[in-house]
Scaffold this active site. Sequence first.
Site, PDB file in Angstrom:
ATOM      1  N   GLU A  56       0.164 105.259  82.904  1.00 46.89           N
ATOM      2  CA  GLU A  56       0.250 104.300  81.952  1.00 46.89           C
ATOM      3  C   GLU A  56      -0.548 102.908  82.209  1.00 46.89           C
ATOM      4  O   GLU A  56      -1.164 102.238  81.430  1.00 46.89           O
ATOM      5  CB  GLU A  56       1.811 103.783  81.721  1.00 46.89           C
ATOM      6  CG  GLU A  56       2.003 102.720  80.912  1.00 46.89           C
ATOM      7  CD  GLU A  56       3.692 102.248  80.931  1.00 46.89           C
ATOM      8  OE1 GLU A  56       4.413 102.914  81.376  1.00 46.89           O
ATOM      9  OE2 GLU A  56       3.865 101.359  79.940  1.00 46.89           O
TER      10      GLU A  56
ATOM     11  N   HIS B 128       8.391 109.166  71.359  1.00 43.49           N
ATOM     12  CA  HIS B 128       8.569 108.157  72.640  1.00 43.49           C
ATOM     13  C   HIS B 128       8.994 106.713  72.121  1.00 43.49           C
ATOM     14  O   HIS B 128       8.437 106.038  71.711  1.00 43.49           O
ATOM     15  CB  HIS B 128       7.218 107.929  73.273  1.00 43.49           C
ATOM     16  CG  HIS B 128       7.425 107.411  74.561  1.00 43.49           C
ATOM     17  ND1 HIS B 128       6.596 107.759  75.813  1.00 43.49           N
ATOM     18  CD2 HIS B 128       7.730 106.175  74.842  1.00 43.49           C
ATOM     19  CE1 HIS B 128       6.983 107.094  76.585  1.00 43.49           C
ATOM     20  NE2 HIS B 128       7.729 106.113  76.342  1.00 43.49           N
TER      21      HIS B 128
ATOM     22  N   ASP C 190       6.765 103.261  71.645  1.00 43.58           N
ATOM     23  CA  ASP C 190       7.324 103.008  73.101  1.00 43.58           C
ATOM     24  C   ASP C 190       8.684 102.175  72.915  1.00 43.58           C
ATOM     25  O   ASP C 190       9.634 102.552  73.192  1.00 43.58           O
ATOM     26  CB  ASP C 190       6.351 102.095  73.905  1.00 43.58           C
ATOM     27  CG  ASP C 190       6.702 102.221  75.336  1.00 43.58           C
ATOM     28  OD1 ASP C 190       7.531 103.068  75.781  1.00 43.58           O
ATOM     29  OD2 ASP C 190       6.105 101.419  76.260  1.00 43.58           O
TER      30      ASP C 190
ATOM     31  N   HIS D 246       6.548 109.527  82.294  1.00 41.13           N
ATOM     32  CA  HIS D 246       5.544 108.306  82.082  1.00 41.13           C
ATOM     33  C   HIS D 246       4.597 108.491  83.186  1.00 41.13           C
ATOM     34  O   HIS D 246       4.889 108.258  84.289  1.00 41.13           O
ATOM     35  CB  HIS D 246       6.166 107.092  82.174  1.00 41.13           C
ATOM     36  CG  HIS D 246       7.026 106.650  81.109  1.00 41.13           C
ATOM     37  ND1 HIS D 246       8.301 107.061  80.672  1.00 41.13           N
ATOM     38  CD2 HIS D 246       7.011 105.514  80.237  1.00 41.13           C
ATOM     39  CE1 HIS D 246       8.868 106.323  79.527  1.00 41.13           C
ATOM     40  NE2 HIS D 246       8.256 105.553  79.257  1.00 41.13           N
TER      41      HIS D 246
ATOM     42  N   ASP E 150      16.694 100.992  74.409  1.00 42.84           N
ATOM     43  CA  ASP E 150      16.842  99.598  74.897  1.00 42.84           C
ATOM     44  C   ASP E 150      15.893  98.654  74.491  1.00 42.84           C
ATOM     45  O   ASP E 150      16.013  97.594  74.169  1.00 42.84           O
ATOM     46  CB  ASP E 150      17.239  99.291  76.328  1.00 42.84           C
ATOM     47  CG  ASP E 150      16.265 100.004  77.155  1.00 42.84           C
ATOM     48  OD1 ASP E 150      15.269 100.683  76.588  1.00 42.84           O
ATOM     49  OD2 ASP E 150      16.285  99.829  78.328  1.00 42.84           O
TER      50      ASP E 150
ATOM     51  N   HIS F 138      12.101 104.100  73.289  1.00 43.28           N
ATOM     52  CA  HIS F 138      13.380 103.662  74.279  1.00 43.28           C
ATOM     53  C   HIS F 138      14.380 102.956  73.377  1.00 43.28           C
ATOM     54  O   HIS F 138      14.100 101.999  72.691  1.00 43.28           O
ATOM     55  CB  HIS F 138      12.768 102.564  75.162  1.00 43.28           C
ATOM     56  CG  HIS F 138      11.707 103.338  76.283  1.00 43.28           C
ATOM     57  ND1 HIS F 138      12.197 103.941  77.401  1.00 43.28           N
ATOM     58  CD2 HIS F 138      10.647 103.738  76.117  1.00 43.28           C
ATOM     59  CE1 HIS F 138      11.373 104.546  78.053  1.00 43.28           C
ATOM     60  NE2 HIS F 138      10.005 104.424  77.188  1.00 43.28           N
TER      61      HIS F 138
ATOM     62  N   GLY G 107       9.241 103.556  84.898  1.00 39.72           N
ATOM     63  CA  GLY G 107       9.356 102.747  85.975  1.00 39.72           C
ATOM     64  C   GLY G 107       8.000 102.464  86.677  1.00 39.72           C
ATOM     65  O   GLY G 107       6.968 103.106  86.177  1.00 39.72           O
TER      66      GLY G 107
HETATM   67 ZN   LIG Z   1       8.112 104.605  77.692  1.00 40.82          ZN
END
Ligand SMILES: [Zn+2]
Length: 340
Positions: A202, A15, A280, A199, A19, A17, A172
Site C-alpha cells: 500500500e 475491499h 477502501d 493489505h 468502520d 472497511h 495496519g
Molecule cells: Zn483497506
Amino acid sequence: MKLEKLLSLPKIHLHCHLDGSVRPNTMLELMKQDGYMGKDKKEEFINKIAVLDKTVSLEEYLKKFEIPISVMQSKENLKRIAYELIEDCNSENIKYIEIRFAPWFHCKNGLAMEDVIQAVIDGANEGKAKFDVEFNLIICLLRHESYEVNKEQLYAAKKFLGSKVVAIDLAGDEQKYPADQFVELFDKAKSLGFHITIHAGETGNFENIDKSIELLHAERIGHGTAAIKSEKTMKILLDKNIPLEVCVTSNYNTGIVDRIIDHPIYKYIKKNLIVTVNTDNNTVSNTTLTNEYIKIISNFRLTDSEVINTIENAISFAFCDEGTKDKLRQKLLYIGNAKD
Ligand SMILES: [Zn+2]
C-alpha cells in the site's frame, strides 16, 4: 462509458472497511444519542471524519477512524451500520460486497468478538432481504496488535466460517510490522479453510507483496500500489493469478500517489494484471465505488470493455460460491452487452 451505463452496470465491491464507510449523518446521530453536544456544521463534521484531499501519511488517514469506531460499540449500532452499508450498495447498483472489519475494535464497551460479528451479519442480512445485494465478511487481523488478540479474532471468525465469514485479512502499518511476524496465524487461517487477502504494497514496499503471497498464502492483495516498482513482483502476481484490490482515491488521500493520473492502475491493466476497483473506505475517502470508476475512466480513458473486465475480475476472484458468481455473471452479461 456513458454515466447511465456505468450506473446500470451491476458492480462488485471487494475491499470495503465497515468502520470507514459509516454514513456521516448516522455517525452524528449516534454520537448525539451517546451525549455528544457538539453543534458541528455539516462541513466541519465532514472534515473530522473524512480526508477531502490529502493527508501527510497513512497514520493521519487512520486517525479518521476514531470517531466511527467510537459509535460502533453496541450490537444495535453495528447492526444499523451494516444494514445501511447494504442499502448504500443498492443505491449504486453494487450487487455483491465483501465487508471487512476487525472485531477487536468494537469490544471497547464489553461486546464479545462473536457478538460483533453476529451483529454485522444480522444487519447485513436484513439489508440483503430488502435489497438485492449479496454479501460476505472478511475479518481483519491487525499488524500492531498482539498475537493473542489476533488469535482471538481468528478463532471468533472460525465460529462463522461457512456462515458469512469467508476470509481473513491483515491490515495496519506494513513497514513496522512485516509479514514474517504473522506466518503462524496465517498458516492456521489457511488450514482452517479461510480465504486470505492481505493489505500489502500500500505504501512503498513491494517486497511485502511478495512475502504476503509466499509466506501468508495471500490469494488477493489489498492495494498493491508498490508493485509497479518491481518487475519481479508483477511477474509473481501475473504467474500466480493474484488480483489487486485497487483503491485509487485512498492511495491519493494517503499521499502514495501525487495525482490520480500518477496511479499505476492503468499500467497494471495494460500489463494484464488482474485489477479490481474498490473504495477502501466510502466515508473516510469521501467516495463511492461509482465515483472511483468515474475518476478512473476520466483520468485513464478506460474503454467500456476494460471497465467491464474489472467487474468480471471481481466476480471471478470474489470469495463467494460458484452459484453466486454465476448469478452475478448473468446480471453483468445482460447489462454489459446492452447497447449504449
Ligand atoms: Zn483497506
